[in-house]
Design a protein around this motif. Sequence first.
Motif, mmCIF file in Angstrom:
data_model
loop_
_atom_site.group_PDB
_atom_site.id
_atom_site.type_symbol
_atom_site.label_atom_id
_atom_site.label_comp_id
_atom_site.label_asym_id
_atom_site.label_seq_id
_atom_site.Cartn_x
_atom_site.Cartn_y
_atom_site.Cartn_z
ATOM 1 N N PHE A 1 -2.155 -4.353 -20.554
ATOM 2 C CA PHE A 1 -2.271 -2.897 -20.571
ATOM 3 C C PHE A 1 -1.044 -2.248 -19.929
ATOM 4 C CE2 PHE A 1 -5.187 -5.051 -17.585
ATOM 5 C CZ PHE A 1 -4.475 -4.887 -16.411
ATOM 6 N N TYR A 2 -0.984 -0.939 -20.049
ATOM 7 C CA TYR A 2 0.066 -0.147 -19.410
ATOM 8 C C TYR A 2 -0.380 0.218 -17.991
ATOM 9 C CZ TYR A 2 2.128 0.634 -24.044
ATOM 10 O OH TYR A 2 2.700 0.466 -25.292
ATOM 11 N N MET A 3 0.602 0.271 -17.081
ATOM 12 C CA MET A 3 0.288 0.686 -15.719
ATOM 13 C C MET A 3 1.419 1.570 -15.185
ATOM 14 S SD MET A 3 -0.304 -1.558 -12.221
ATOM 15 C CE MET A 3 -1.631 -2.511 -12.933
ATOM 16 N N ILE A 4 1.028 2.697 -14.621
ATOM 17 C CA ILE A 4 1.958 3.595 -13.932
ATOM 18 C C ILE A 4 1.505 3.626 -12.485
ATOM 19 C CG2 ILE A 4 2.927 5.923 -13.826
ATOM 20 C CD1 ILE A 4 1.915 6.240 -16.766
ATOM 21 N N SER A 5 2.344 3.152 -11.579
ATOM 22 C CA SER A 5 1.901 2.899 -10.218
ATOM 23 C C SER A 5 2.722 3.669 -9.189
ATOM 24 C CB SER A 5 1.983 1.396 -9.928
ATOM 25 O OG SER A 5 1.607 1.110 -8.607
ATOM 26 N N LEU A 6 2.025 4.447 -8.379
ATOM 27 C CA LEU A 6 2.636 5.134 -7.230
ATOM 28 C C LEU A 6 2.012 4.557 -5.973
ATOM 29 C CD1 LEU A 6 4.385 7.437 -5.998
ATOM 30 C CD2 LEU A 6 2.347 8.878 -6.150
ATOM 31 N N LYS A 7 2.783 3.725 -5.270
ATOM 32 C CA LYS A 7 2.257 3.062 -4.070
ATOM 33 C C LYS A 7 3.074 3.492 -2.852
ATOM 34 C CE LYS A 7 0.797 -1.196 -4.367
ATOM 35 N NZ LYS A 7 0.763 -2.690 -4.483
ATOM 36 N N ASN A 8 2.405 4.039 -1.877
ATOM 37 C CA ASN A 8 3.047 4.457 -0.638
ATOM 38 C C ASN A 8 2.702 3.478 0.473
ATOM 39 O OD1 ASN A 8 4.066 6.939 -1.754
ATOM 40 N ND2 ASN A 8 1.967 7.713 -1.642
ATOM 41 N N ILE A 9 3.715 3.064 1.230
ATOM 42 C CA ILE A 9 3.530 2.131 2.330
ATOM 43 C C ILE A 9 3.835 2.845 3.645
ATOM 44 C CG2 ILE A 9 4.168 -0.119 3.265
ATOM 45 C CD1 ILE A 9 2.893 -0.197 0.474
ATOM 46 N N LYS A 10 2.960 2.661 4.618
ATOM 47 C CA LYS A 10 3.146 3.273 5.935
ATOM 48 C C LYS A 10 4.475 2.825 6.540
ATOM 49 C CE LYS A 10 0.619 3.878 10.297
ATOM 50 N NZ LYS A 10 -0.597 3.449 11.056
ATOM 51 N N ASP A 11 5.131 3.723 7.266
ATOM 52 C CA ASP A 11 6.424 3.418 7.902
ATOM 53 C C ASP A 11 6.361 2.105 8.675
ATOM 54 O OD1 ASP A 11 7.435 5.719 6.911
ATOM 55 O OD2 ASP A 11 7.280 6.868 8.775
ATOM 56 N N GLY A 12 7.396 1.293 8.461
ATOM 57 C CA GLY A 12 7.487 0.029 9.189
ATOM 58 C C GLY A 12 6.815 -1.127 8.489
ATOM 59 N N LYS A 13 6.090 -0.848 7.394
ATOM 60 C CA LYS A 13 5.407 -1.891 6.639
ATOM 61 C C LYS A 13 6.160 -2.158 5.337
ATOM 62 C CE LYS A 13 1.715 -2.399 9.313
ATOM 63 N NZ LYS A 13 1.199 -3.669 9.845
ATOM 64 N N THR A 14 5.941 -3.342 4.778
ATOM 65 C CA THR A 14 6.588 -3.726 3.539
ATOM 66 C C THR A 14 5.577 -4.332 2.586
ATOM 67 O OG1 THR A 14 8.703 -4.165 4.617
ATOM 68 C CG2 THR A 14 8.363 -5.198 2.487
ATOM 69 N N CYS A 15 5.648 -3.931 1.339
ATOM 70 C CA CYS A 15 4.818 -4.541 0.300
ATOM 71 C C CYS A 15 5.759 -5.109 -0.750
ATOM 72 C CB CYS A 15 3.875 -3.505 -0.314
ATOM 73 S SG CYS A 15 2.828 -4.185 -1.615
ATOM 74 N N ILE B 1 -1.613 1.316 3.172
ATOM 75 C CA ILE B 1 -1.250 1.503 1.775
ATOM 76 C C ILE B 1 -2.042 2.654 1.185
ATOM 77 C CG2 ILE B 1 -1.110 0.424 -0.505
ATOM 78 C CD1 ILE B 1 -1.095 -2.271 0.818
ATOM 79 N N SER B 2 -1.365 3.506 0.438
ATOM 80 C CA SER B 2 -2.032 4.580 -0.280
ATOM 81 C C SER B 2 -1.337 4.772 -1.625
ATOM 82 C CB SER B 2 -1.996 5.887 0.538
ATOM 83 O OG SER B 2 -0.650 6.301 0.729
ATOM 84 N N GLY B 3 -1.877 5.671 -2.402
ATOM 85 C CA GLY B 3 -1.297 5.917 -3.718
ATOM 86 C C GLY B 3 -2.281 5.597 -4.825
ATOM 87 N N TRP B 4 -1.790 5.561 -6.054
ATOM 88 C CA TRP B 4 -2.679 5.353 -7.193
ATOM 89 C C TRP B 4 -1.966 4.578 -8.296
ATOM 90 C CZ3 TRP B 4 0.015 7.452 -11.112
ATOM 91 C CH2 TRP B 4 0.809 8.581 -10.871
ATOM 92 N N ALA B 5 -2.786 4.077 -9.203
ATOM 93 C CA ALA B 5 -2.257 3.427 -10.399
ATOM 94 C C ALA B 5 -3.083 3.889 -11.587
ATOM 95 C CB ALA B 5 -2.313 1.908 -10.274
ATOM 96 N N LEU B 6 -2.420 4.487 -12.572
ATOM 97 C CA LEU B 6 -3.084 4.841 -13.821
ATOM 98 C C LEU B 6 -2.909 3.664 -14.769
ATOM 99 C CD1 LEU B 6 -4.543 7.046 -15.513
ATOM 100 C CD2 LEU B 6 -2.277 7.648 -16.401
#
Length: 304
Positions: A50-64, A101-106
């Motif tokens: 499927f298609y995915m559009i992802s906006l992922k926010n990471i808290k300062d100092g963290k890495t994903c 972690i916050s944000g969304w993925a459509l």
Amino acid sequence: MTKNVRLESISQFHEAIGYDKPRHPLITLIDYTKIEPKAHMYNAQIITGFYMISLKNIKDGKTCEMRYGRHYYDFREGSLIFMAPGQAFVSSEKDFDEGDISGWALVFHPDLIRKSHLGKKMKEYTFFSYETNEALHISDQEKQKLTEIVKTIETEFGQNIDIYSQDLMVSNIELLLNYCKRFYGRQFITRSNVNKDIVSKFEEFLTSYFDSNEPGSRGLPSVKYCAEQMGYSTNYLGDLLKKETGKNTQEHIHFYLIEKAKNLLLGTEEPVNRIAYMLGFEYPQHFSKLFKNKTGISPAGYRN
């Protein structure tokens, strides 16, 4: 050894990330604060249908960290990436506290748009083939605009479905993608100095390639080969070059090829057929046809 995990449906995706059953079989909106991926998803190569559009926010100092295509990518605040069916990514296990972690993925299945106007023009949205190091970095205002659109889509598939629902969902997805196209255009402009440096390096690469013996042994450089040598996806490099110079990757290759051919035709006594082979052509007639197409005159005529 990295294991492969294939997720073909929205339901499989929900199950894999520990989400409730989807409200619609072909589309979903994921809230990153609510997911609980299963253990087998970590350090696995995940291939989606499927298609995915992802906006992922990471808290300062963290890495994903995540590997997508040939590159590893660390998500940062306000970065948006796009994935198309059949693409693969690897997500590494990290330790996160609640709220990191916050944000969304459509996420939407190709069947949702297959018979629509959008389904016929998806290839126009070339950013689905970009690498993650070519992610779209959006401002707070742009983030708000995109989030409003995906929330509208969520409202549409979350309520009672009627004969208008699919058209409204698809039209809003197209609206979302058109805004992303606009924001990428802005990013190309704001990164103009960086992009000009990339253009210069690409021109240096082509000059060096055609001045070497590689064309005779390797052949003509393909668009894909050039992009790989520059460290970019084919679509991103082509879009960047087009924005900065008005010519895409293939047009740049042809320009440097013809310039080299002109030098060989006027500066040496090599036969035209030999020059064609030196430039990487398997068949001399293909060289003659391209040369005439670009200059309006045959190689022999140019030499004379």
